[in-house]
Write a protein that holds these residues in place. Structure first.
Motif, PDB file in Angstrom:
ATOM      1  N   ARG A  54      79.585 -26.731  48.627  1.00  0.00           N
ATOM      2  CA  ARG A  54      80.517 -27.833  48.876  1.00  0.00           C
ATOM      3  C   ARG A  54      79.835 -29.176  48.638  1.00  0.00           C
ATOM      4  O   ARG A  54      78.767 -29.452  49.169  1.00  0.00           O
ATOM      5  CB  ARG A  54      81.051 -27.766  50.305  1.00  0.00           C
ATOM      6  N   ARG A  55      80.461 -30.029  47.804  1.00  0.00           N
ATOM      7  CA  ARG A  55      79.906 -31.334  47.452  1.00  0.00           C
ATOM      8  C   ARG A  55      80.904 -32.434  47.803  1.00  0.00           C
ATOM      9  O   ARG A  55      82.115 -32.259  47.641  1.00  0.00           O
ATOM     10  CB  ARG A  55      79.614 -31.437  45.957  1.00  0.00           C
ATOM     11  N   TYR A  56      80.377 -33.558  48.248  1.00  0.00           N
ATOM     12  CA  TYR A  56      81.209 -34.696  48.619  1.00  0.00           C
ATOM     13  C   TYR A  56      80.887 -35.892  47.732  1.00  0.00           C
ATOM     14  O   TYR A  56      79.728 -36.094  47.328  1.00  0.00           O
ATOM     15  CB  TYR A  56      80.970 -35.083  50.076  1.00  0.00           C
ATOM     16  N   SER A  59      76.811 -36.274  47.379  1.00  0.00           N
ATOM     17  CA  SER A  59      75.786 -35.334  47.829  1.00  0.00           C
ATOM     18  C   SER A  59      74.584 -35.345  46.900  1.00  0.00           C
ATOM     19  O   SER A  59      74.678 -35.719  45.727  1.00  0.00           O
ATOM     20  CB  SER A  59      76.372 -33.927  47.889  1.00  0.00           C
ATOM     21  N   ASN A 110      89.213 -27.793  44.685  1.00  0.00           N
ATOM     22  CA  ASN A 110      88.724 -29.171  44.732  1.00  0.00           C
ATOM     23  C   ASN A 110      89.850 -30.082  45.209  1.00  0.00           C
ATOM     24  O   ASN A 110      91.015 -29.871  44.858  1.00  0.00           O
ATOM     25  CB  ASN A 110      88.250 -29.635  43.343  1.00  0.00           C
ATOM     26  N   VAL A 113      85.666 -26.804  47.998  1.00  0.00           N
ATOM     27  CA  VAL A 113      86.039 -27.043  49.396  1.00  0.00           C
ATOM     28  C   VAL A 113      85.742 -25.836  50.273  1.00  0.00           C
ATOM     29  O   VAL A 113      85.298 -25.979  51.427  1.00  0.00           O
ATOM     30  CB  VAL A 113      87.537 -27.407  49.484  1.00  0.00           C
ATOM     31  N   ARG A 162      86.284 -37.371  46.694  1.00  0.00           N
ATOM     32  CA  ARG A 162      86.500 -36.045  46.118  1.00  0.00           C
ATOM     33  C   ARG A 162      85.601 -35.041  46.824  1.00  0.00           C
ATOM     34  O   ARG A 162      84.436 -35.356  47.139  1.00  0.00           O
ATOM     35  CB  ARG A 162      86.210 -36.050  44.614  1.00  0.00           C
ATOM     36  N   VAL A 163      86.142 -33.868  47.075  1.00  0.00           N
ATOM     37  CA  VAL A 163      85.379 -32.747  47.625  1.00  0.00           C
ATOM     38  C   VAL A 163      85.476 -31.600  46.627  1.00  0.00           C
ATOM     39  O   VAL A 163      86.579 -31.120  46.330  1.00  0.00           O
ATOM     40  CB  VAL A 163      85.901 -32.304  48.999  1.00  0.00           C
TER      41      VAL A 163
END
Length: 709
Positions: free
Chosen positions: A698-700, A183, A650, A673, A669-670
Motif C-alpha cells: 500500500r502506497r500513499y 511513501s 487504487n 489499497v 492517491r492510495v
C-alpha cells in the motif's frame, strides 16, 4: 486459419456486446452526437481523417491539469489501454517494461519491439531499441497508442506504436506549479509555463523527482526538461522541440528468486549491494518540425539530433571476466543520433470520391562508442577497472513509405500503405589483443511491408473494419553483441523476425463522449528472436522459428450520469510457440539442451488483463476508484515458474479552490489499497533465476498544484 475460428467464438461476448451498441448507434445518427477529438497518428493517418474512420486500433489518453500522481513515469497513464502492458518495475535504473499484444515482452531493459516517439521525434533507435525515460507527462497533452497491422508503417520493430505529444501553447493558457510527495520519501516538484507571447507559442516544463525506493538499494533521482516552441513563418508552422534528462546513479536492486520474494519482497539481491549496481543516464536532444498547408497540399519536414550517455555497473563476479572475450562488468556508452523525415500529403477527389495520399522518406542514424570495463580493482568491487571492450557501433536506416486513403463508396473506405526499410549495422573493434581478435563486422537487413484495410460505415456513429499487413524486427546491437557458440565477434547470423498480421474490429461513438471499440487479432511470426543462453553476465540470442500471438481486446467509455463516468478495458492474448526449439535449462548452460514444445506459452505475456475506473466529479470535487488486474505470467521459455495473477484497487480524491488569481488543487492517491502482495513485472529468462520484480505494498501520495494566468 482453423485456430482463428475458436478465437472468434471465444470473443463472441464482444460481438454480442456490440449489438446493443449498434442499436444505440442507429439512434445516435441524429444531430447532436459528440465526437471525440481527432488525433494525429502521423504515419497511419492523414491530416483530415478521424481515428474512428481508420481500419486500426488507436487509443488516445488525454492528459490535463487534473491528472493525479507524481507524473514521473509514462506507465502511470497507460493502465486503461487495451492490448498494452506497461509495468512499473519499482526500479528506476531500468525503463518502463512495455509491450503491445505480446510484442516487446521479452525485453529485459528498455523498450523493445514497440516504436516510441515523443513530439514526432523517434525515441526508438534504428536498431529497434528504445526508451521512455525522457518523455515528460508534465508538458504532455496526450498519449496515442497504435496497435495492429498499421504499426508496420513506422518501420523496423513496430509491433505497436506509442506517441507522446506535448500541448501547443495558446493565448490564455494557464501556468502551473506542482508538488507531490508520498511513501518511500518520494518527491516530485515541477513547473509548466504554457501560453503565447506575440507570434511565439510556448510550452516549457521542468521537473525534479527523487525517491528512496520501495525496495532496498533502489534510490533514484531525475531532473528533466521539455520544451516546445512554435511560430508561424514562411506560410507554415515551425516547431522547436527540446528535452533533457539527467538521472545519475539510479540504484538497481536486481530481480529476486521465488524464495527471496516469499521471504522479503522489499529486499535487494545481495550482489546488488556488494557490487553497488547502478545506472546513470544523461540525454539531450532537439528537433525542428516545419509544416505548411497550401490548398490541397501539405508539406512536413522534421530533423532531430541528440546525445545520450549511459554508465551501468553490473553484478558480474571477477571469475567470468577472466575470459579474454568477456566485455566486463561496467558498460559505458556515449553516442549521438539524429535523422530527417520528409513527407507530402494531398487531399482531393478521385473518380468523384474523396482521396488522400501521403508519400515520404526518412533516414536515421545512431553512432555509439561502446566500452566495457572490469567492475573491480583488486578486492574493491563496484568500481571501474581495466578496459575489456572498446568498439564503435553505427546503425542507420533509410525508409520510403506511401499511403492512400480513399472513400470509394458512400459507406466504404480503404486505407493502403507500403513501407520499404533498409537497416545497416556496422561495428569497428578497437580492442584487439593476442587473445581477443578483431570483432569488427557488419550486417544489412531490408524489408518491404505492405498493409491494407477497409472500413464499412454502418452509420454516422458505427464502423466495422478489417486490416492485414506484414512487419519485421531486426536484432538490436545488444542482441548482436555475443555469438551463442561462445566465439569472438558479433552474432551476425541472426535473421530478422517477420510477421503477418490480421485484425477485425468495430468502433462506435455515442453522445456525451461514449465510445466502444473491440478487435480480434492475430500475428504469426517467423524467425522469432529469443534468448539462447544467459550465463556469466552474457546473454546470447537465436532465431527460434514460428510463434503466434492472437487474442481479443475491448474498451468502453460510458457516461453514467452528468458527473459520473465509467471506463473499462479488457485484453485476452494467446502467445504461443508453433515450432519446437531447444533452450538452456540451467544458468551454467552455454549450448541449448532442452526442448520447448510447440504450444508452449511465450514468457512475459499474461493471458488476460482488465481495467475498470469510475470517476465522480461533483462540483469542485473529484473522486475515482480503479481496479487493475492481470492473470499469471510465465517467466521463462520452459515455463518452470510463473508470477501469479493479481487484482489491485487504487483510490483518488481531489479538490479545487478557484479564485480570481487562479486555481489551487489538492489531490491524494492510495495505490494497492488492500495491501496485496504481488509481482509487478518479470525479467524474462534471467540466467540466475532472479525472474521477479515485486510490486509495492500500500502506497500513499498527496500533492498541491497552483494554476494561474
Amino acid at each position: 486459419m482453423r485456430r482463428f475460428i475458436p478465437l472468434l467464438r471465444h470473443s463472441s461476448f464482444i460481438v454480442a456486446g456490440a449489438l446493443p451498441v449498434t442499436a444505440l448507434a442507429q439512434a445516435a445518427e441524429a444531430p447532436g452526437i459528440e465526437r471525440l477529438p481527432t488525433v494525429q497518428v502521423q504515419a497511419a493517418r492523414g491530416q483530415r481523417v478521424a481515428d474512428v474512420d481508420l481500419p486500426a486500433s488507436i487509443s488516445t489518453v488525454q492528459l490535463d491539469d487534473e491528472v493525479i500522481g507524481t507524473l514521473a513515469q509514462v506507465s502511470e497513464a497507460l493502465n486503461g489501454v487495451p492490448g498494452l502492458l506497461a509495468r512499473d518495475r519499482q526500479n528506476l535504473a531500468q525503463d518502463t517494461q512495455l509491450s503491445i499484444r505480446g510484442f516487446g515482452a521479452r525485453s529485459t531493459f528498455g523498450v523493445r519491439g514497440v516504436r516510441v516517439l515523443v513530439d514526432g521525434v523517434p525515441a526508438t533507435m534504428p536498431d529497434g531499441q528504445g526508451q521512455l525515460s525522457h518523455a515528460s507527462l508534465l508538458s504532455a497533452q496526450r498519449i496515442e497508442v497504435l496497435r495492429g497491422p498499421f504499426s508496420a508503417l513506422y518501420g523496423n520493430s513496430s509491433g505497436g506504436v506509442v506517441q507522446v505529444w506535448s500541448a501547443d501553447g495558446a493565448a490564455g493558457d494557464p501556468w502551473r506549479a506542482r508538488v507531490a510527495a508520498g511513501s518511500d520519501a518520494t518527491l516530485s516538484a515541477g513547473a509548466q509555463l504554457r501560453g503565447q507571447q506575440g507570434p511565439l507559442r510556448y510550452n516549457l516544463a521542468a521537473n525534479h523527482f527523487e525517491t528512496a525506493g520501495w525496495r532496498e538499494h533502489s534510490r533514484a533521482r531525475r531532473e528533466s526538461f521539455n520544451g516546445r516552441l512554435g511560430v508561424d513563418v514562411g506560410g507554415g508552422q515551425l516547431d522547436l522541440v527540446l528535452n533533457y534528462l539527467d538521472a545519475p546513479d539510479a540504484q538497481d536492486p536486481l530481480g529476486l528468486t521465488r524464495a527471496q520474494v516469499n521471504a522479503n519482497p522489499r529486499q535487494a539481491t545481495a550482489v546488488a549491494t556488494q557490487y553497488n549496481t547502478r545506472k546513470s543516464v544523461r540525454q539531450g536532444q532537439a528537433g525542428l518540425v516545419f509544416t505548411r498547408t497550401e490548398g490541397a497540399q501539405t508539406w512536413r519536414a522534421m530533423g532531430y539530433a541528440g546525445q545520450r550517455q549511459v554508465e551501468q555497473y553490473l553484478a558480474i563476479p571477477p571469475g567470468p571476466q577472466a575470459n579474454p572475450l568477456h566485455a566486463g562488468g561496467v558498460i559505458d556508452l556515449d553516442g549521438g543520433y539524429g535523422g530527417l523525415d520528409l513527407r507530402w500529403a494531398w487531399q482531393g477527389d478521385w473518380l468523384g470520391r474523396p482521396l488522400e495520399a501521403v508519400i515520404g522518406a526518412n533516414a536515421d542514424q545512431q553512432t555509439q562508442d561502446r566500452r566495457g570495463y572490469e567492475n573491480f580493482i583488486g578486492s574493491d568491487l563496484g568500481v571501474r577497472g581495466a578496459l575489456s571492450r572498446d568498439q564503435r557501433d553505427r546503425v542507420r536506416n533509410v525508409d520510403q513509405f506511401a499511403q492512400v486513403n480513399w472513400q470509394w463508396a458512400p459507406r466504404w473506405s480503404a486505407l493502403l500503405g507500403l513501407r520499404h526499410s533498409t537497416v545497416r549495422f556496422r561495428s569497428n573493434d578497437d580492442y584487439i589483443t593476442a587473445r581477443n581478435p578483431d570483432d569488427s563486422g557488419s550486417r544489412d537487413y531490408s524489408a518491404t511491408t505492405p498493409v491494407g484495410g477497409v472500413v464499412f460505415h454502418a452509420s454516422d456513429a458505427w464502423r466495422v473494419y478489417a486490416s492485414a499487413g506484414r512487419g519485421f524486427e531486426t536484432p538490436t546491437f545488444n542482441e548482436l553483441g555475443y555469438r551463442n557458440d561462445g566465439g569472438a565477434g558479433l552474432a551476425l547470423n541472426l535473421d530478422p523476425a517477420r510477421s503477418r498480421n490480421l485484425e477485425l474490429g468495430t468502433k462506435w461513438r455515442g453522445a456525451g463522449g461514449a465510445a466502444f471499440e473491440a478487435a480480434v487479432f492475430r500475428a504469426d511470426t517467423d524467425d522469432e528472436l529469443a534468448v539462447a543462453s544467459n550465463t556469466n553476465g552474457r546473454s546470447t540470442y537465436r532465431n527460434i522459428g514460428r510463434t503466434r500471438r492472437q487474442g481479443v481486446e475491448a474498451s468502453l467509455q460510458q457516461p453514467l450520469a452528468a458527473q459520473l463516468d465509467l471506463t473499462l478495458a479488457y485484453t485476452y492474448i494467446e502467445a504461443t510457440v508453433r515450432e519446437p526449439y531447444a533452450t538452456c535449462a540451467s544458468s551454467g548452460c552455454a549450448v541449448p539442451d532442452t526442448v520447448v514444445a510447440s504450444g508452449s506459452r511465450l514468457p512475459g505475456v499474461p493471458k488476460q488483463q482488465a481495467f475498470a475506473r469510475l470517476d465522480y466529479r461533483p462540483g469542485d470535487w473529484q473522486w475515482a476508484g480503479e481496479v487493475v488486474a492481470s492473470s499469471d505470467t510465465v517467466v521463462n521459455d520452459l515455463a518452470s515458474d510463473t508470477a501469479a495473477g493479481y487484482a489491485l484497487l487504487n483510490l483518488e480524491a481531489a479538490r479545487n479552490w478557484r479564485t480570481a488569481q487562479g486555481t489551487l488543487r489538492a489531490f491524494a492517491r492510495v495505490d494497492n489499497v488492500l495491501d496485496q502482495r504481488y509481482v509487478g513485472s518479470v525479467i524474462v529468462n534471467d540466467g540466475n533465476q532472479r525472474y521477479f520484480e515485486p510490486g509495492a505494498d500500500r502506497r500513499y501520495g498527496v500533492g498541491l498544484q497552483w494554476s494561474w494566468l
